[in-house]
Design an enzyme around this catalytic site. Structure first.
Site, PDB file in Angstrom:
ATOM      1  N   ASP A 201       0.816  -1.218   0.000  1.00 42.45           N
ATOM      2  CA  ASP A 201       0.000   0.000   0.000  1.00 42.45           C
ATOM      3  C   ASP A 201       0.851   1.271   0.000  1.00 42.45           C
ATOM      4  O   ASP A 201       0.680   2.146  -0.841  1.00 42.45           O
ATOM      5  CB  ASP A 201      -0.902   0.047   1.243  1.00 42.45           C
ATOM      6  CG  ASP A 201      -2.094  -0.901   1.137  1.00 42.45           C
ATOM      7  OD1 ASP A 201      -2.397  -1.356   0.017  1.00 42.45           O
ATOM      8  OD2 ASP A 201      -2.718  -1.157   2.182  1.00 42.45           O
TER       9      ASP A 201
ATOM     10  N   ARG B 280      -0.697   5.226  17.283  1.00 38.96           N
ATOM     11  CA  ARG B 280      -1.077   6.165  16.212  1.00 38.96           C
ATOM     12  C   ARG B 280      -0.829   7.627  16.557  1.00 38.96           C
ATOM     13  O   ARG B 280      -0.310   8.371  15.716  1.00 38.96           O
ATOM     14  CB  ARG B 280      -2.534   5.950  15.787  1.00 38.96           C
ATOM     15  CG  ARG B 280      -2.850   4.574  15.185  1.00 38.96           C
ATOM     16  CD  ARG B 280      -1.790   4.035  14.309  1.00 38.96           C
ATOM     17  NE  ARG B 280      -2.208   2.856  13.550  1.00 38.96           N
ATOM     18  CZ  ARG B 280      -1.402   2.132  12.799  1.00 38.96           C
ATOM     19  NH1 ARG B 280      -0.115   2.455  12.713  1.00 38.96           N
ATOM     20  NH2 ARG B 280      -1.842   1.085  12.140  1.00 38.96           N
TER      21      ARG B 280
ATOM     22  N   ASP C 225      -7.887   3.467  12.380  1.00 41.23           N
ATOM     23  CA  ASP C 225      -6.569   4.096  12.302  1.00 41.23           C
ATOM     24  C   ASP C 225      -6.591   5.418  11.542  1.00 41.23           C
ATOM     25  O   ASP C 225      -5.929   6.374  11.932  1.00 41.23           O
ATOM     26  CB  ASP C 225      -5.565   3.120  11.683  1.00 41.23           C
ATOM     27  CG  ASP C 225      -5.210   1.991  12.640  1.00 41.23           C
ATOM     28  OD1 ASP C 225      -5.178   2.252  13.851  1.00 41.23           O
ATOM     29  OD2 ASP C 225      -4.964   0.867  12.182  1.00 41.23           O
TER      30      ASP C 225
ATOM     31  N   SER D  24      -4.431  -8.821   7.710  1.00 44.69           N
ATOM     32  CA  SER D  24      -3.897  -7.479   7.881  1.00 44.69           C
ATOM     33  C   SER D  24      -3.316  -7.409   9.290  1.00 44.69           C
ATOM     34  O   SER D  24      -4.027  -7.637  10.268  1.00 44.69           O
ATOM     35  CB  SER D  24      -5.025  -6.454   7.708  1.00 44.69           C
ATOM     36  OG  SER D  24      -4.624  -5.221   8.242  1.00 44.69           O
TER      37      SER D  24
HETATM   38  N1  ARG Z   1      -8.828  -3.149  15.761  1.00 44.88           N
HETATM   39  C1  ARG Z   1      -7.583  -2.665  16.227  1.00 44.88           C
HETATM   40  C2  ARG Z   1      -7.644  -1.190  16.467  1.00 44.88           C
HETATM   41  O1  ARG Z   1      -8.517  -0.558  15.972  1.00 44.88           O
HETATM   42  C3  ARG Z   1      -6.443  -3.076  15.371  1.00 44.88           C
HETATM   43  C4  ARG Z   1      -6.257  -2.351  14.082  1.00 44.88           C
HETATM   44  C5  ARG Z   1      -5.193  -3.006  13.299  1.00 44.88           C
HETATM   45  N2  ARG Z   1      -4.767  -2.225  12.213  1.00 44.88           N
HETATM   46  C6  ARG Z   1      -4.320  -2.748  11.069  1.00 44.88           C
HETATM   47  N3  ARG Z   1      -3.917  -1.916  10.182  1.00 44.88           N
HETATM   48  N4  ARG Z   1      -4.265  -4.033  10.880  1.00 44.88           N
HETATM   49  O2  ARG Z   1      -6.848  -0.644  17.171  1.00 44.88           O
END
Ligand code: ARG
Length: 425
Positions: free
Chosen positions: A17, A97, A126, A177
């Site tokens: 990506d 983040r 995210d 992912s």
């Molecule tokens: N559900 C989790 C969160 O919102 C994990 C997110 C994982 N992100 C990813 N890009 N795989 O914090």
């Protein structure tokens, strides 16, 4: 390259990506891309990632190692607060983040960029965390989220990469992912999207299946100072002071070897969808259990009760990407104040997927043996109990007499087990 009309700082992971994003931003926005890869303990070969960014067309590429800051300013305060989203998720991804956003903004300032970019999709949490954090820190910077914008499928992306001579990973793409940092590994998508499917073994990378974990427990002693873990050892006599990053890494290994820290959860995302999430967070699970065991000894009943409410609120703020807010700051002050007395030692037993506190002690302990004991030496004033209960029940007795009836079986059922079918009558 380097002929754009301005500069953009891109959070670069080295994956498909963000690699495609370098060229795509370049073409679409005519901006020169500065790739910044933030090291929050995600076990990568960062130099390889950096070189790849340059080969893919970034004018500059940086690695920012912020592991110490991540653990000291994000992970440990969250441990002190006891924040677990929906009671299970230690928030590894969510906590990183805002810090990554801060790093992007710093680079944008230093390099004179007008834009920052990240590789999040339009469905997840995210993107919200990045955008909200960046907007709080630098309202003038413009945000580009190519993956949210371009709507390419994975095949489209691979085609785009081939056309633009962008190196595509030769290894078979992970069916999941994954996002990882020192505080945990988040796994989603693929077969996990059906909440009925048991997570396949291959989804896990940090933890052994508890079935195959050793039959013998490992005991680990953890020392806390004001709610922060500062030392580890096999037993209380030989604990060793460690920096936060080393301490967390070591607990990830110890816990993982016993299958501790697997979490399988259906989670409510901020954007209004339920999503199946699998996590591995051995250190987080061990440390949360140890820390709260120490709090059972060192905080009062009211502190424990109210702090739990605060933790629920803070977990949601972290999850929702609202750490850089006055509300979060105010709650952080409350938590910091509670941690004055959270100093002491906890002994944890790791065995077959479980991390259990088996011993706790503290110079600040509120546990008073002479009040608690049923053996000789009991100092508790038994005779005071009767009068205490009389006043404690005063108001309740009045209400029971005036409003609640005499207490027939029928009345009891209405009080404690009402049937909603009867609501209509
Ligand atoms: N559900 C989790 C969160 O919102 C994990 C997110 C994982 N992100 C990813 N890009 N795989 O914090």
């Amino acid at each position: 390259m380097g002929k754009g009309t301005g500069k953009v700082v891109l959070a670069y992971s080295g994956g498909l990506d963000t690699s495609v994003a370098i060229r795509w931003i370049n073409e679409k926005y005519n901006l020169d891309v500065i790739a910044v890869t933030v090291d929050v303990g995600n076990e990568k070969d960062f130099e390889v990632v950096r070189q790849k960014a340059l080969r893919t067309g970034a004018i500059q590429a940086f690695i920012a190692d912020v592991k110490d800051q991540f653990v000291g300013e994000f992970v440990f305060p969250s441990l002190q607060a006891g924040t677990l989203y929906q009671n299970v998720y230690p928030l590894a991804t969510a906590l990183a983040r805002p810090l990554i956003s801060k790093v992007l903004v710093d680079y944008a300032r230093k390099e004179g960029a007008s834009h920052v970019a990240h590789g999040c999709t339009g469905k997840g949490n995210d993107q919200v965390r990045f955008d909200v954090s960046i907007q709080a820190l630098a309202p003038d910077l413009k945000i580009i989220a190519p993956v949210r914008e371009w709507r390419m499928t994975r095949d489209d992306e691979i085609r785009y990469a081939q056309e633009h001579k962008i190196p595509v990973p030769v290894t078979a793409a992970s069916p999941y992912s994954v996002d990882a940092n020192l505080w945990g590994r988040s796994i989603e998508a693929g077969v996990l999207e059906d909440p009925w499917n048991e997570p396949p073994e291959e989804a896990y990378a940090w933890t052994i299946n508890p079935r195959f974990a050793p039959e013998e427990p490992t005991y680990v002693t953890i020392e806390f100072e004001r709610g922060v873990p500062v030392a580890l050892g096999d037993d209380p006599e030989t604990t060793q002071r460690l920096d936060g990053v080393t301490l967390v890494s070591r607990l990830n290994e110890l816990g993982g070897a016993h299958g501790v820290g697997r979490i399988d959860h259906v989670e409510d995302r901020l954007v209004g969808i339920k999503s199946r999430e699998v996590y591995e967070a051995p250190a987080a699970i061990v440390l949360h259990a140890a820390h709260s065991a120490l709090e059972t000894l060192t905080l009062s009943r009211e502190q424990r009760r109210f702090k739990e409410i605060v933790a629920t609120e803070m977990a949601q703020l972290i999850y929702d990407g609202r750490m850089f807010s006055g509300h979060f700051r105010d709650l952080s002050y409350y938590v910091a104040s509670t941690q004055r007395s959270v100093t002491g030692t906890v002994r944890m037993r790791l065995l077959k997927g479980q991390a259990v506190a088996v011993g706790r002690r503290s110079p600040q302990s509120l546990y008073d043996f002479s009040l608690a004991t049923y053996e000789t030496g009991d100092q508790f004033d038994h005779s005071a109990a009767e009068a205490f209960i009389k006043l404690f029940s005063q108001g309740l007795r009045t209400q029971a007499r005036v409003q609640l009836g005499a207490g027939s079986s029928q009345e009891i059922r209405r009080l404690v087990a009402p049937s909603i079918d009867e609501e209509a009558h």
